[in-house]
Design an enzyme around this catalytic site. Structure first.
Site, PDB file in Angstrom:
ATOM      1  N   ILE A 136       0.862  -1.174   0.000  1.00 31.59           N
ATOM      2  CA  ILE A 136       0.000   0.000   0.000  1.00 31.59           C
ATOM      3  C   ILE A 136       0.903   1.231   0.000  1.00 31.59           C
ATOM      4  CG2 ILE A 136      -2.013  -1.079   1.075  1.00 31.59           C
ATOM      5  CD1 ILE A 136      -1.203  -0.005   3.725  1.00 31.59           C
ATOM      6  N   ASP A 137       0.400   2.328  -0.524  1.00 31.73           N
ATOM      7  CA  ASP A 137       1.209   3.535  -0.683  1.00 31.73           C
ATOM      8  C   ASP A 137       1.636   4.111   0.658  1.00 31.73           C
ATOM      9  OD1 ASP A 137       0.727   3.313  -3.403  1.00 31.73           O
ATOM     10  OD2 ASP A 137      -1.015   4.642  -3.342  1.00 31.73           O
ATOM     11  N   ARG A 138       2.684   4.926   0.609  1.00 38.21           N
ATOM     12  CA  ARG A 138       3.193   5.572   1.821  1.00 38.21           C
ATOM     13  C   ARG A 138       2.096   6.350   2.542  1.00 38.21           C
ATOM     14  NH1 ARG A 138       7.298  10.376   0.872  1.00 38.21           N
ATOM     15  NH2 ARG A 138       5.364  11.177  -0.049  1.00 38.21           N
TER      16      ARG A 138
END
Length: 302
Positions: A136-138
């Site tokens: 999952i993205d930062r």
């Protein structure tokens, strides 16, 4: 070296494209290198990159052993939602990068997992992403799985490929979606100009399907639930932007101005459902909306 079997399921698809589609985190160029090394076989015969396996044929891929891990364990607190001898599920906070990359050599989820789990993390994804099954993205918060052994990793990766590892997100989209629910079925690939971005690419993109449902409506915004069938990079962000409703706070695919109180896009990985690699039982996990997300909803409800 780990051997993985892949079943061709599309007529006329080149072998390198098939590998890139079915092997988690494998790029097309990396798939071509495996084919050039002769470690991908069909009935004992090496497969070439432009071969087109017939649907139903089974390819054997000898994935190389991971390189020695050159990432430092760090004592970073983790919000562990579930853990046993096979896997660990963490509620990742906004701002934490999942794995080391240029510009982020430390302070990542992988650094924290190496400290927490020690040597008990699978190595299928190589030195920089030990144990990580999906990403999952930062600036996305929520649930993420890491495998503690290769058997668990292969099982979870197969569920990911087979669209049976269910991932449900909640997000705030800009504007009012006309329907109560819908599906975006649009392939995603690298943006033709900005290679750091993704885009809908109906010619060369990889299959991507997102189902969305309206949870609540606010003036100028919609609180939605998004269920993924596939797991392409930035999938929810790209798909909702493609139908004219980018995520609130997403300065890559939406408005270029930051939103006060948001570190990035308003997106949270809320639920996970998968079959346990050892017990065969269904595991369903959920984590609450973080405080910052709830604050956004309260502000819009005034």
């Amino acid at each position: 070296m780990t051997t993985q079997k892949l079943t061709a399921d599309r007529a006329g698809e080149r072998a390198d494209a098939l590998l890139a589609r079915l092997v988690p985190d494998l790029t097309r160029s990396a798939a071509q290198k495996l084919l050039e090394r002769g470690v991908v076989t069909l009935e004992g015969r090496p497969v070439r990159k432009n071969d087109k396996p017939v649907p139903g044929q089974v390819l054997e891929v000898a994935l190389p052993d991971p390189e020695p891990i050159d990432v430092s364990p760090q004592n970073i607190p983790l919000n562990v939602v579930y853990e046993d001898g096979d896997l660990i599920v963490v509620n990742k906070p906004v701002g934490m990068v999942v794995h080391p990359a240029p510009g982020h050599p430390e302070g990542t989820l992988v650094n924290a997992l190496l400290y927490h789990c020690g040597s008990s993390l699978s190595g299928i994804n190589g030195a920089l992403r030990p144990g990580i099954v999906h990403r999952i993205d930062r600036d996305t918060s929520g649930l993420i799985i890491a495998a503690k052994n290769d058997k668990a990793h292969l099982s979870l990766a197969a569920q990911l490929q087979g669209h049976t590892l269910a991932r449900t997100y909640e997000a705030v989209a800009v504007g009012g979606l006309k329907e109560e629910r819908g599906t975006v079925d649009a392939p995603i690939g690298r943006h033709p100009v900005d290679r750091k971005r993704m885009a809908v690419d109906r010619r060369n993109g990889r299959e991507a399907v997102t189902h969305w449902t309206v949870l609540a409506r606010y003036p100028g915004h919609t609180h939605v639930e998004c269920r993924l069938e596939t797991g392409r990079t930035h999938q929810i962000r790209v798909h909702l932007a493609s139908i004219g409703h980018p995520l609130l706070g997403d300065m890559v695919y939406g408005a270029k101005k930051p939103v006060p109180g948001l570190a990035g896009q308003c997106l949270h990985a809320r639920r996970l459902r998968f079959v346990h690699p050892s017990t065969g039982e269904t595991v369903e996990l959920e984590c609450p909306l973080p405080d910052w997300f709830q604050a956004v909803l309260r502000k819009m409800d005034r």
